[in-house]
Design a protein around this motif. Structure first.
Motif, mmCIF file in Angstrom:
data_model
loop_
_atom_site.group_PDB
_atom_site.id
_atom_site.type_symbol
_atom_site.label_atom_id
_atom_site.label_comp_id
_atom_site.label_asym_id
_atom_site.label_seq_id
_atom_site.Cartn_x
_atom_site.Cartn_y
_atom_site.Cartn_z
ATOM 1 N N GLY A 1 59.397 18.493 -125.880
ATOM 2 C CA GLY A 1 59.939 16.663 -125.743
ATOM 3 C C GLY A 1 61.710 16.309 -125.902
ATOM 4 N N PHE A 2 62.183 17.400 -126.880
ATOM 5 C CA PHE A 2 63.889 17.135 -127.258
ATOM 6 C C PHE A 2 64.253 17.218 -126.231
ATOM 7 N N LEU A 3 63.626 18.313 -124.875
ATOM 8 C CA LEU A 3 64.268 18.725 -124.128
ATOM 9 C C LEU A 3 64.454 17.803 -123.216
ATOM 10 N N LEU A 4 62.967 17.084 -122.858
ATOM 11 C CA LEU A 4 62.610 15.953 -121.577
ATOM 12 C C LEU A 4 63.488 14.716 -122.132
ATOM 13 N N VAL A 5 64.113 14.652 -123.559
ATOM 14 C CA VAL A 5 64.404 13.260 -123.271
ATOM 15 C C VAL A 5 65.711 13.207 -122.893
ATOM 16 N N PHE A 6 65.795 14.468 -123.658
ATOM 17 C CA PHE A 6 67.851 14.518 -123.217
ATOM 18 C C PHE A 6 67.561 15.000 -121.220
ATOM 19 N N ILE A 7 67.404 15.703 -121.118
ATOM 20 C CA ILE A 7 67.148 15.326 -119.100
ATOM 21 C C ILE A 7 67.282 14.458 -118.743
ATOM 22 N N GLY A 8 66.099 13.505 -118.990
ATOM 23 C CA GLY A 8 66.511 12.354 -118.450
ATOM 24 C C GLY A 8 67.397 11.360 -118.703
ATOM 25 N N PHE A 9 68.006 11.261 -120.137
ATOM 26 C CA PHE A 9 69.541 11.142 -119.981
ATOM 27 C C PHE A 9 70.451 11.537 -119.190
ATOM 28 N N GLN A 10 70.645 12.999 -118.845
ATOM 29 C CA GLN A 10 71.426 13.351 -118.435
ATOM 30 C C GLN A 10 71.249 13.329 -116.844
ATOM 31 N N CYS A 11 70.480 12.760 -116.492
ATOM 32 C CA CYS A 11 69.906 12.699 -115.200
ATOM 33 C C CYS A 11 70.795 11.071 -115.224
ATOM 34 N N TYR A 12 70.374 10.186 -116.365
ATOM 35 C CA TYR A 12 71.342 8.932 -116.189
ATOM 36 C C TYR A 12 72.263 8.804 -115.693
ATOM 37 N N GLN A 13 72.863 10.262 -116.330
ATOM 38 C CA GLN A 13 74.568 9.692 -116.473
ATOM 39 C C GLN A 13 74.642 10.671 -115.111
ATOM 40 N N LEU A 14 73.899 11.356 -114.488
ATOM 41 C CA LEU A 14 74.683 11.285 -113.436
ATOM 42 C C LEU A 14 74.335 10.496 -112.499
ATOM 43 N N VAL A 15 73.325 9.637 -112.939
ATOM 44 C CA VAL A 15 73.584 8.368 -111.367
ATOM 45 C C VAL A 15 74.996 7.602 -111.230
ATOM 46 N N VAL A 16 75.541 7.308 -113.053
ATOM 47 C CA VAL A 16 76.137 6.373 -113.721
ATOM 48 C C VAL A 16 77.410 7.172 -112.843
ATOM 49 N N GLY A 17 77.596 8.951 -113.665
ATOM 50 C CA GLY A 17 79.305 9.623 -112.399
ATOM 51 C C GLY A 17 78.964 10.777 -112.394
ATOM 52 N N PHE A 18 78.930 11.561 -111.185
ATOM 53 C CA PHE A 18 78.341 12.477 -111.287
ATOM 54 C C PHE A 18 79.174 13.678 -111.480
ATOM 55 N N SER A 19 78.141 14.991 -112.122
ATOM 56 C CA SER A 19 79.681 15.941 -112.712
ATOM 57 C C SER A 19 78.402 17.074 -112.753
ATOM 58 N N TRP A 20 79.098 18.289 -111.784
ATOM 59 C CA TRP A 20 78.572 19.198 -111.437
ATOM 60 C C TRP A 20 78.389 20.167 -112.827
ATOM 61 N N GLY A 21 79.236 19.874 -113.712
ATOM 62 C CA GLY A 21 78.555 19.996 -115.453
ATOM 63 C C GLY A 21 77.406 20.410 -115.611
ATOM 64 N N LEU A 22 77.658 18.322 -115.783
ATOM 65 C CA LEU A 22 76.250 17.782 -116.644
ATOM 66 C C LEU A 22 74.855 18.193 -115.093
ATOM 67 N N VAL A 23 75.006 18.297 -114.295
ATOM 68 C CA VAL A 23 73.877 19.059 -113.201
ATOM 69 C C VAL A 23 73.989 20.557 -114.058
ATOM 70 N N ALA A 24 74.661 21.216 -113.851
ATOM 71 C CA ALA A 24 74.748 22.464 -114.576
ATOM 72 C C ALA A 24 74.125 23.079 -116.038
ATOM 73 N N LEU A 25 73.745 21.826 -116.619
ATOM 74 C CA LEU A 25 73.394 21.282 -118.072
ATOM 75 C C LEU A 25 71.414 20.908 -117.983
ATOM 76 N N THR A 26 71.723 20.026 -116.453
ATOM 77 C CA THR A 26 70.554 19.485 -117.168
ATOM 78 C C THR A 26 69.668 20.969 -115.983
ATOM 79 N N VAL A 27 70.128 21.244 -115.202
ATOM 80 C CA VAL A 27 69.629 22.547 -114.540
ATOM 81 C C VAL A 27 69.051 23.802 -116.326
ATOM 82 N N PHE A 28 69.901 23.945 -117.340
ATOM 83 C CA PHE A 28 69.660 25.224 -118.295
ATOM 84 C C PHE A 28 68.709 23.940 -118.841
ATOM 85 N N ASP A 29 68.513 22.465 -119.396
ATOM 86 C CA ASP A 29 67.938 22.414 -120.427
ATOM 87 C C ASP A 29 66.415 22.490 -119.405
#
Length: 169
Positions: A114-142
């Motif tokens: 659940g904790f990971l899913l919440v942060f994956i959701g938040f990271q996806c929102y952040q990717l919409v706001v401003g794309f970052s390959w580092g954030l993509v990698a973190l989201t895929v890892f999570d």
């Protein structure tokens, strides 16, 4: 059958390494949160200028050095406090859940997912706001760690169901 067992062992090792990385990240977040609480915002800006001045002297357009200066220069006392609280809470939750999962505490697996899913959701929102390959990698890892946690949780639940109840004396 042997290939499945070998794949299972490899995924188990990857799961443990992933959890350890998450735990280390949690400890670093705790350290960062404490540092944000004890170091005033203006001192952070001064430190950022000090550590980036050599790189910017060589390359004034250095992306990372400029990003560090920009982020540190915009820190206010309230932003620093918010960052400290965020890092401390996130770090505590992460360290506790990683520790509990590594100790095979069955209750911790759904919380970790659940904790990971919440942060994956938040990271996806952040990717919409401003794309970052580092954030993509973190989201895929999570997402991968969430899947591995779900997988391990299923194995542990099945093992608990199939083992006989302990004898009561």
């Amino acid at each position: 059958m042997k290939a499945e067992t070998q794949q299972h062992r490899v995924l188990d090792r990857i799961f443990v390494v992933s959890l350890i990385l998450k735990g280390i990240d949690g400890v670093l977040e705790l350290i960062g949160g404490v540092l944000l609480l004890v170091i005033p915002a203006d001192k952070i800006g001064t430190f950022a200028q000090l550590i980036t001045q050599h790189e910017l002297a060589e390359d004034p357009d250095d992306l990372i050095a400029n990003a560090i200066r920009h982020a540190a220069g915009g820190l206010s006392a309230s932003a620093t406090l918010f960052g400290a609280i965020y890092l401390l809470l996130h770090g505590i939750v992460k360290v506790v859940l990683v520790w509990a999962v590594l100790r095979n505490q069955l209750w911790a697996y759904p919380w970790m997912i659940g904790f990971l899913l919440v942060f994956i959701g938040f990271q996806c929102y952040q990717l919409v706001v401003g794309f970052s390959w580092g954030l993509v990698a973190l989201t895929v890892f999570d997402a991968f760690v969430a899947w591995l946690t779900w997988r391990e949780y299923g194995f542990h639940r099945a093992a608990r169901r199939s083992s006989p109840a302990p004898a009561m004396d």
